[in-house]
Scaffold this active site. Structure first.
Site, PDB file in Angstrom:
ATOM      1  N   GLU A   1      22.674  37.201 -47.599  1.00  0.00           N
ATOM      2  CA  GLU A   1      22.828  38.316 -46.885  1.00  0.00           C
ATOM      3  C   GLU A   1      22.397  38.082 -45.418  1.00  0.00           C
ATOM      4  O   GLU A   1      21.477  37.217 -45.165  1.00  0.00           O
ATOM      5  CB  GLU A   1      22.117  39.535 -47.202  1.00  0.00           C
ATOM      6  CG  GLU A   1      22.836  39.996 -48.631  1.00  0.00           C
ATOM      7  CD  GLU A   1      21.819  41.456 -49.186  1.00  0.00           C
ATOM      8  OE1 GLU A   1      22.157  42.211 -49.886  1.00  0.00           O
ATOM      9  OE2 GLU A   1      20.539  41.304 -48.985  1.00  0.00           O
TER      10      GLU A   1
ATOM     11  N   ASP B   1      16.938  47.139 -55.456  1.00  0.00           N
ATOM     12  CA  ASP B   1      17.549  46.826 -54.205  1.00  0.00           C
ATOM     13  C   ASP B   1      18.802  46.238 -54.069  1.00  0.00           C
ATOM     14  O   ASP B   1      19.081  45.521 -52.921  1.00  0.00           O
ATOM     15  CB  ASP B   1      16.504  45.934 -53.559  1.00  0.00           C
ATOM     16  CG  ASP B   1      16.086  44.815 -54.218  1.00  0.00           C
ATOM     17  OD1 ASP B   1      16.760  44.454 -55.222  1.00  0.00           O
ATOM     18  OD2 ASP B   1      15.649  43.712 -53.622  1.00  0.00           O
TER      19      ASP B   1
END
Lengths: 347, 347
Positions: free
Chosen positions: B64, B235
């Protein structure tokens, strides 16, 4: 102090090492190698994750992240675009890039990409020129003689057999700089006083201007039949180089339509104006130049896959050389659950 | 060889230097400093560009990029998440980050962020705990004793006055590791044989497990009234830690709803289930804990602004120290149009 493990050390190519590497390989040879890597990746275009770049705009310029992945490697480039920088003695564009292993998520290469972007942009332009320019083209007009211009000229020499370049810039100092840099590089260099003069006798016209205020550098009556236009300066919303009528007379080739319609010359056209994706020309799925009279236009904005190709080229090229240094960038404790213990042992 | 200019040299904080810096400042003092920086940035939440992270998913994990900007500085973090890495002796999460100047687009800091993310995550959790945990809380259950656990315990000691931690992990080896690392750090440490035992007498419950297969680590009947739950392990899509019924009994606080609804515990709830943004609690625009019996839940997924705060903290903290090295990362020719000339002069 615990020594970091091999996986925690990321090879880093500094600007200094990149310049040494380019000279070690040779500029034209490296551009040719980059073009081969880009061509190979364009052939497998459909195996890439493609996403428009992530841009942070400000009144001063733009900062972009350009990620892509082929499922095995992941790459991204950080690049800024600040046209006002030049007047403050700074680069309009600076860049660095990173390659990572998709399987582990660990970075495997960090490198400067200001030099490398100039090399890969030139390699992409000339690769496309190889497919679209008229046969036996010998002369290129180079309009805009800034930081990218010499790289473009040498790339078209190496890949398309260009032997003459005709330079023009609104700033005669830029033309003088470009001509001086190209002296002794095997090209006949003609400095011109206008864009009209520069394109006389040129089969290829490369436009690469940075400043928004000279927005239309080619008007319709300037461009005759049969030329190939390599338009690389129009690359963000509001910034174009060509008059709309030239676009309407051309067959237009792009890297990635979703991005080019926002950033390229074709932002001036209807959103459904037909364009050809260059990767399809390379694979033979689409036609390139149809005849000697057609105007072909490569509306280039730069795409993440080209950076990915360049990053992979560099990763291979530095293997076994001294042109990188290991960077202690990743915490990699012996026991992956024991990050805190690693910290404690560093006292 | 031309020497690179000051602007072309980017301060780089290696893992080794980050560890030295942490010890130089002191772990708890640095966590407190990071929390103050995060709190200050949460107070000016509306001045940030907020965008969900850009994720590249693969069967092996995710990579990410998390960018944000306050209009003056731009920051992003590269972070991977590969739960399978642990079994191969690698970190689940590694990270690095970059800060840049919005005005020029030039990077101003490159730093490792594996250590720093552990520090900033703990700082964020304890900062939120300071606002939401019951008054005079003394005991925290720490469920999941992996890489993040010790940082969490010390953060809640430093910011919330916790004096006792009760540890549990499905792997007793992880608990033993955590207990050993916390010895002599000013906390009473109790190792427990089950999650039920760990939460006995705890006013704060922190859950931080990594593995998807132990998805529900707290069931509804385990959680009594009045506690504050700090849920940091859920998450990403498909990865949650709490039973849905606990969520329904809690007042839920999040960082950035758009992201948390995709990645956090609340992905199990309706997309319009009411949540409170923690920045609004900090500014006083929204209510925090309403009474002593309420269950408060911080559904934490980590947000780019926290990394931005951490990057700015580091940039200030290294000033005048030896805990960084200048990295020759940006090509910066004397004449910005003369990149090629810079390359030629490097021969």
């Amino acid at each position: 102090m615990t020594q970091p493990s091999d996986k925690a050390l990321v090879p880093f190519v500094s600007v200094d090492n990149m310049m040494r590497l380019i000279h070690h390989i040779g500029i034209e040879k490296m551009i040719t190698g980059l073009a081969a890597e880009i061509e190979a990746d364009f052939r497998r275009w459909e195996s890439f994750d493609k996403t428009p770049r992530v841009a942070a705009h400000s009144p001063h310029g733009v900062i972009e992240l350009m990620p892509t992945s082929d499922g095995e490697a992941y790459g991204f480039k950080y690049v800024n675009g600040h046209p006002k920088n030049t007047s403050e003695g700074l680069q309009t564009v600076t860049a660095f890039g990173l390659l990572a292993d998709v399987y582990t998520g660990y970075p495997t290469l960090l490198t400067e990409m200001t030099m490398l972007t100039a090399m890969r942009t030139a390699a992409t332009s000339a690769l496309v020129g190889k497919y679209l320019a008229p046969k036996n083209a010998t002369t290129m007009a180079m309009i805009g003689n800034g930081a990218q211009s010499e790289f473009q000229c040498l790339a078209f020499k190496a890949l398309c057999g260009i032997d003459t370049v005709r330079l023009f810039d609104v700033d005669p100092g830029a033309t003088a700089k470009c001509a001086a840099n190209l002296a002794g590089k095997g090209l006949t260099v003609v400095s011109c006083g206008s864009a009209e003069e520069a394109i006389e006798g040129a089969q290829i016209i490369t436009t690469c201007t940075a400043d928004k205020k000279y927005a239309t550098i080619l008007t319709d009556n300037m461009v005759g039949p049969g030329v190939h236009i390599n338009a690389i300066g129009g690359d963000c919303p509001g910034k174009t180089e060509l008059h709309r009528d030239i676009l309407l007379r051309s067959q237009i080739f792009v890297e990635y339509p979703e991005q080019t319609r926002i950033e390229g010359e074709i932002q001036a056209l209807d959103p459904d104006h037909p364009v050809t994706e260059i990767w399809q020309v390379i694979t033979g799925q689409a036609e390139g130049r149809r005849n000697a009279n057609q105007i072909t236009l490569f509306d280039s904005v730069g795409f993440a896959i080209e950076d990915f190709s360049a990053l992979r080229y560099i990763k291979k090229a530095i293997r076994g050389t001294v042109f990188f240094e290991p960077l202690d960038m990743l915490a990699d404790p012996d026991d992956p659950r024991d990050l805190f213990g690693m910290l404690m042992r560093a006292v």
